[in-house]
Scaffold this motif. Sequence first.
Motif, PDB file in Angstrom:
ATOM      1  N   GLN A 129       0.822  -1.209   0.000  1.00  0.00           N
ATOM      2  CA  GLN A 129       0.000   0.000   0.000  1.00  0.00           C
ATOM      3  C   GLN A 129       0.855   1.257   0.000  1.00  0.00           C
ATOM      4  OE1 GLN A 129      -0.240  -2.596   1.980  1.00  0.00           O
ATOM      5  NE2 GLN A 129      -2.355  -3.052   2.615  1.00  0.00           N
ATOM      6  N   ASP A 176       3.689  16.760  -2.538  1.00  0.00           N
ATOM      7  CA  ASP A 176       2.356  16.179  -2.432  1.00  0.00           C
ATOM      8  C   ASP A 176       2.306  15.114  -1.341  1.00  0.00           C
ATOM      9  OD1 ASP A 176       0.715  17.089  -5.077  1.00  0.00           O
ATOM     10  OD2 ASP A 176       2.856  16.884  -5.508  1.00  0.00           O
ATOM     11  N   ARG A 213       3.317  10.494  -9.828  1.00  0.00           N
ATOM     12  CA  ARG A 213       2.900  10.641 -11.228  1.00  0.00           C
ATOM     13  C   ARG A 213       2.616  12.094 -11.585  1.00  0.00           C
ATOM     14  NH1 ARG A 213      -0.725   6.264 -10.130  1.00  0.00           N
ATOM     15  NH2 ARG A 213       0.226   4.264 -10.694  1.00  0.00           N
ATOM     16  N   SER A 214       1.994  12.812 -10.662  1.00  0.00           N
ATOM     17  CA  SER A 214       1.595  14.190 -10.966  1.00  0.00           C
ATOM     18  C   SER A 214       2.239  15.215 -10.051  1.00  0.00           C
ATOM     19  CB  SER A 214       0.066  14.316 -10.861  1.00  0.00           C
ATOM     20  OG  SER A 214      -0.375  13.915  -9.565  1.00  0.00           O
ATOM     21  N   VAL A 246       2.207   1.813  -3.515  1.00  0.00           N
ATOM     22  CA  VAL A 246       1.131   2.277  -4.400  1.00  0.00           C
ATOM     23  C   VAL A 246       0.877   3.761  -4.197  1.00  0.00           C
ATOM     24  CG1 VAL A 246      -1.351   2.121  -4.855  1.00  0.00           C
ATOM     25  CG2 VAL A 246       0.000   0.036  -4.602  1.00  0.00           C
ATOM     26  N   ARG A 247       0.838   4.193  -2.942  1.00  0.00           N
ATOM     27  CA  ARG A 247       0.577   5.608  -2.645  1.00  0.00           C
ATOM     28  C   ARG A 247       1.723   6.492  -3.135  1.00  0.00           C
ATOM     29  NH1 ARG A 247      -0.932   9.430  -3.356  1.00  0.00           N
ATOM     30  NH2 ARG A 247      -1.640  11.147  -2.047  1.00  0.00           N
ATOM     31  N   ALA A 297       3.869   5.855  -5.630  1.00  0.00           N
ATOM     32  CA  ALA A 297       3.844   5.881  -7.095  1.00  0.00           C
ATOM     33  C   ALA A 297       2.734   6.781  -7.606  1.00  0.00           C
ATOM     34  CB  ALA A 297       3.666   4.457  -7.632  1.00  0.00           C
ATOM     35  N   SER A 298       1.583   6.743  -6.948  1.00  0.00           N
ATOM     36  CA  SER A 298       0.450   7.566  -7.356  1.00  0.00           C
ATOM     37  C   SER A 298       0.759   9.053  -7.203  1.00  0.00           C
ATOM     38  CB  SER A 298      -0.783   7.195  -6.525  1.00  0.00           C
ATOM     39  OG  SER A 298      -1.868   8.038  -6.832  1.00  0.00           O
ATOM     40  N   ALA A 299       1.359   9.417  -6.073  1.00  0.00           N
ATOM     41  CA  ALA A 299       1.678  10.822  -5.828  1.00  0.00           C
ATOM     42  C   ALA A 299       2.756  11.326  -6.773  1.00  0.00           C
ATOM     43  CB  ALA A 299       2.127  11.003  -4.380  1.00  0.00           C
ATOM     44  N   ILE A 331      10.341   5.750 -10.254  1.00  0.00           N
ATOM     45  CA  ILE A 331       9.721   6.900  -9.589  1.00  0.00           C
ATOM     46  C   ILE A 331      10.780   7.986  -9.460  1.00  0.00           C
ATOM     47  CG2 ILE A 331       8.551   7.702  -7.499  1.00  0.00           C
ATOM     48  CD1 ILE A 331       7.656   4.812  -7.040  1.00  0.00           C
TER      49      ILE A 331
END
Length: 302
Positions: A188, A242, A198-199, A191-192, A194-196, A224
Amino acid sequence: MTQVSFMIETGDLAVGQTLPSARLLADNLQINRNTVARAYAELSELGLVESRGRSGTTVVGTGRARTSSPARDRAWAVLDAAARECVALGLSAVEIQSLVTSLALRAEDDVLKVAFVECNADRAGYFASELGLHLGLKVKPLVLGDFSPEEEHDDLALTTFFHLAEVRRLWRGEPTEVVAIVAAPHVQTLVRIASAARSGTVGICYSTYGQAVSIRDSLTQSGISNVRVLHGDEGEDVGDLDLVVIPSDMPQLKARFEERVEVVEFGNVLDAASVRMVTQVVGDMQAAKLAAKRAASSAARG
């Protein structure tokens, strides 16, 4: 450690009594001061003593009161009955103590001695505890820089792949087997991050700047790239971030950042395949150790 804990257990050392300083006891026993300090630290972990700064190390409780459990209560009953029978046979308390100590040391020597080595005391303790539960035996936590391999006498030293080369160098020339395991971040968490990334940008703040750089480099190798290493200073600018990633064992960092940016704890878990591998290694080594001991005993009788 065994002698002091026994004295506390039997009441020879009462709650509130202050133990001799590590230097004083080491000088009188003619042993290394670090050995005494390590014994006091282990007694503290057991909840038997407590370090009170300049006031010294003080007895705070008995092991029986602190660690009451079905297994320990059963052991107490067995030893109590055995001690009473030995007294009835005419043995003195000193003779009984000597016999019990000798038998316990012999039994303990049959058990595989395993340690887990890390650079951080909290992580070493956590992973040693987790591995102990999986393996069904005590795993001793060791912190890099705080021990001497020559004094440990371990059969097996476990560590992460990150520290494998360093730990192998430490035990070079010793009979200790060194094995690396995988301690990976929670899925988890990855995942968090990598998500942050991206943008936006992710900040890394860790126990040391070097550890933060290592995590950044690891994330970069995984694709990343928007990652910035933080120094962890009060008031450090995080306006462009972020997300900030911190170690799970440093709540003070969370308090420093959480009102200004989202904070994620970079906790690690043991890899299931590594646990299975270590379980097999421990089983094989334990069997080999007992076989060697039986062979040596047979040769001595022959």
